[in-house]
Write a protein that holds these residues in place. Structure first.
Motif, PDB file in Angstrom:
ATOM      1  N   ILE A   1       0.834  -1.203   0.000  1.00 58.04           N
ATOM      2  CA  ILE A   1       0.000   0.000   0.000  1.00 58.04           C
ATOM      3  C   ILE A   1       0.869   1.254   0.000  1.00 58.04           C
ATOM      4  N   ARG A   2       1.890   1.273   0.827  1.00 56.18           N
ATOM      5  CA  ARG A   2       2.762   2.450   0.898  1.00 56.18           C
ATOM      6  C   ARG A   2       3.552   2.624  -0.402  1.00 56.18           C
ATOM      7  N   SER A   3       3.956   1.515  -1.006  1.00 54.49           N
ATOM      8  CA  SER A   3       4.655   1.596  -2.290  1.00 54.49           C
ATOM      9  C   SER A   3       3.739   2.147  -3.376  1.00 54.49           C
ATOM     10  N   TRP A   4       2.480   1.702  -3.401  1.00 57.02           N
ATOM     11  CA  TRP A   4       1.517   2.194  -4.389  1.00 57.02           C
ATOM     12  C   TRP A   4       1.273   3.689  -4.193  1.00 57.02           C
ATOM     13  N   LEU A   5       1.171   4.113  -2.947  1.00 61.37           N
ATOM     14  CA  LEU A   5       0.934   5.529  -2.660  1.00 61.37           C
ATOM     15  C   LEU A   5       2.120   6.376  -3.129  1.00 61.37           C
ATOM     16  N   THR A   6       3.294   5.823  -3.050  1.00 57.29           N
ATOM     17  CA  THR A   6       4.499   6.540  -3.486  1.00 57.29           C
ATOM     18  C   THR A   6       4.613   6.592  -5.007  1.00 57.29           C
TER      19      THR A   6
END
Length: 199
Positions: A98-103
């Protein structure tokens, strides 16, 4: 009159609760994630502006937004919804995704980073029911939030290096009828007294 915007007197602490999470590419997963990120960004700008007006030194921003999302406990159900690669996944694996996608996809690297005061992620236990093509909580989400909030608060009291705020303030509920009106093998008593804002 209600006003959820941050002001010179306070920075609002937001909780965004929803019934889906990436890697399920559905609006109920993506929209609340982006809402949480943009609320965090709004608070960041306000906090940075206020701080630089009052102090010339650099300060570390704290997280002010918590995204509350379902963790599907059954490996079989994760396989059914997310695919084979998620059968043996963990909450940490999913949070990293999720954090990678947000980045990379939303171009919001600051809000994806806890170290930079980005969003927090909290999990509640859930099941995926294929015949409804929906995820449902298996516990009282209000109780889960309350318990994890106070557990985190107690941990912070014993760790002077932590910089995380988890104040219970404003809560947005995505699809509230699915959050609380149905719980698998659980009664529907809700003793939570916190005011919420339904979306």
């Amino acid at each position: 009159e209600s006003d959820l915007r941050p002001s010179s007197e306070r920075v609002r602490h937001f909780w965004v609760v929803t019934t889906a999470a990436l890697p399920w590419m559905t609006g109920t997963a993506i929209n609340p994630l982006l809402r949480a990120a943009y609320l965090s960004q709004m608070n960041r700008r306000r906090s940075t502006h206020q701080y630089h007006q009052s102090s010339p030194t650099t300060h570390t921003l704290s997280s002010t937004v918590t995204l509350v999302i379902p963790w599907i406990e059954s490996a079989v159900e994760r396989y059914q919804l997310y695919g084979a690669e998620w059968e043996n996944a963990t909450p940490a694996t999913q949070e990293s995704f999720i954090r990678s996608w947000l980045t990379t996809h939303a171009n919001l690297p600051l809000e994806a980073s806890m170290e930079q005061g980005g969003i927090q992620i909290m999990w509640y236990p859930a099941r995926y029911l294929p015949h409804f093509h929906s995820i449902f909580a298996t516990s009282n989400i209000c109780e889960t939030i309350y318990q994890q909030h106070h557990s985190s608060k107690n941990n912070q009291n014993h760790d002077t290096t932590t910089n995380t705020h988890t104040k219970l303030d404003v809560c947005f509920l995505e699809e509230p009828e699915r959050l609380d009106l149905y719980r698998h093998n659980h009664n529907n008593n809700n003793n939570n007294n916190n005011a919420t804002t339904n979306h």
